[in-house]
Design a protein around this motif. Structure first.
Motif, PDB file in Angstrom:
ATOM      1  N   ARG A 163     -16.815  13.466  18.281  1.00 48.87           N
ATOM      2  CA  ARG A 163     -18.097  14.039  18.661  1.00 48.87           C
ATOM      3  C   ARG A 163     -18.066  14.325  20.158  1.00 48.87           C
ATOM      4  O   ARG A 163     -17.484  13.569  20.930  1.00 48.87           O
ATOM      5  CB  ARG A 163     -19.235  13.057  18.347  1.00 48.87           C
ATOM      6  CG  ARG A 163     -19.245  12.557  16.901  1.00 48.87           C
ATOM      7  CD  ARG A 163     -19.488  13.627  15.900  1.00 48.87           C
ATOM      8  NE  ARG A 163     -20.861  14.119  16.096  1.00 48.87           N
ATOM      9  CZ  ARG A 163     -21.325  15.218  15.575  1.00 48.87           C
ATOM     10  NH1 ARG A 163     -20.569  15.980  14.830  1.00 48.87           N
ATOM     11  NH2 ARG A 163     -22.566  15.586  15.796  1.00 48.87           N
ATOM     12  N   PRO A 164     -18.709  15.403  20.619  1.00 50.06           N
ATOM     13  CA  PRO A 164     -18.687  15.734  22.044  1.00 50.06           C
ATOM     14  C   PRO A 164     -19.479  14.726  22.876  1.00 50.06           C
ATOM     15  O   PRO A 164     -20.392  14.068  22.368  1.00 50.06           O
ATOM     16  CB  PRO A 164     -19.340  17.114  22.107  1.00 50.06           C
ATOM     17  CG  PRO A 164     -20.168  17.209  20.869  1.00 50.06           C
ATOM     18  CD  PRO A 164     -19.488  16.363  19.830  1.00 50.06           C
ATOM     19  N   GLY A 188     -13.224  15.254  26.349  1.00 54.17           N
ATOM     20  CA  GLY A 188     -14.650  15.534  26.254  1.00 54.17           C
ATOM     21  C   GLY A 188     -15.252  15.179  24.896  1.00 54.17           C
ATOM     22  O   GLY A 188     -16.372  15.571  24.602  1.00 54.17           O
ATOM     23  N   PHE A 189     -14.506  14.411  24.080  1.00 57.76           N
ATOM     24  CA  PHE A 189     -14.983  13.960  22.779  1.00 57.76           C
ATOM     25  C   PHE A 189     -14.807  12.448  22.668  1.00 57.76           C
ATOM     26  O   PHE A 189     -14.046  11.850  23.412  1.00 57.76           O
ATOM     27  CB  PHE A 189     -14.207  14.637  21.645  1.00 57.76           C
ATOM     28  CG  PHE A 189     -14.613  16.062  21.409  1.00 57.76           C
ATOM     29  CD1 PHE A 189     -15.444  16.394  20.355  1.00 57.76           C
ATOM     30  CD2 PHE A 189     -14.174  17.070  22.263  1.00 57.76           C
ATOM     31  CE1 PHE A 189     -15.826  17.708  20.140  1.00 57.76           C
ATOM     32  CE2 PHE A 189     -14.558  18.382  22.061  1.00 57.76           C
ATOM     33  CZ  PHE A 189     -15.379  18.698  20.994  1.00 57.76           C
ATOM     34  N   CYS A 228     -13.848   7.457  24.308  1.00 58.06           N
ATOM     35  CA  CYS A 228     -13.734   8.885  24.599  1.00 58.06           C
ATOM     36  C   CYS A 228     -12.380   9.191  25.227  1.00 58.06           C
ATOM     37  O   CYS A 228     -11.658   8.293  25.653  1.00 58.06           O
ATOM     38  CB  CYS A 228     -14.855   9.342  25.539  1.00 58.06           C
ATOM     39  SG  CYS A 228     -14.683   8.763  27.234  1.00 58.06           S
TER      40      CYS A 228
END
Length: 145
Positions: free
Chosen positions: A15-16, A77-78, A136
């Motif tokens: 997920r971002p 970025g995820f 992340c």
């Protein structure tokens, strides 16, 4: 035979995140949809210590044959959220890069949102605890062990 001290029960789709100056600033999506399979940790040496390692880039690269082994599976970025049940009481030592947020039985016990190379942390655990880890990828290899 070596036994993994936890049972991986769930892993979310990536997920971002929102990030700024090498820091993850959004909240994890603890209830993000689950993927239909889970990574299999492997016994590896990190900084001279053996641990059960999840290499997220390798996992998401799948069976693709890349021209260079470190290419593919990048998700800068995820984040992912993975869960496991603890099989032993004690201190869980773990390595992560780019930080992670750890919840034990629904309560945050570790909150490291900074981008960094592999760093060792510790969390007290008891048999039957449910850990949720949100991790992340910002700049590093995206490892958790």
């Amino acid at each position: 035979m070596l036994e993994i001290p936890f049972e991986l029960t769930r892993c979310s789709w990536p997920r971002p995140i929102e990030h700024h100056d090498g820091r993850w600033i959004s909240e994890p999506e603890w209830d993000a949809p689950a993927i239909p399979y889970r990574p299999q940790p492997r016994w590896e040496s990190l900084d001279g210590e053996l641990c059960w390692l999840i290499d997220w880039r390798e996992f998401f690269r799948g069976r693709l044959k890349a021209w260079a082994p470190n290419v593919g599976g990048e998700m800068r970025g995820f984040h992912v959220v993975f869960e496991f049940d603890v099989k032993r009481t004690g201190t869980l030592l773990f390595w992560d890069d780019d930080g992670s947020i750890v919840r034990r039985n629904g309560q945050i016990v570790q909150d490291d949102r900074s981008a960094h190379s592999l760093r060792r942390s510790a969390v007290a655990v008891s048999v039957g605890d449910r850990l949720q880890i949100a991790q992340c990828q910002l700049v590093s290899c995206w490892l958790w062990g």
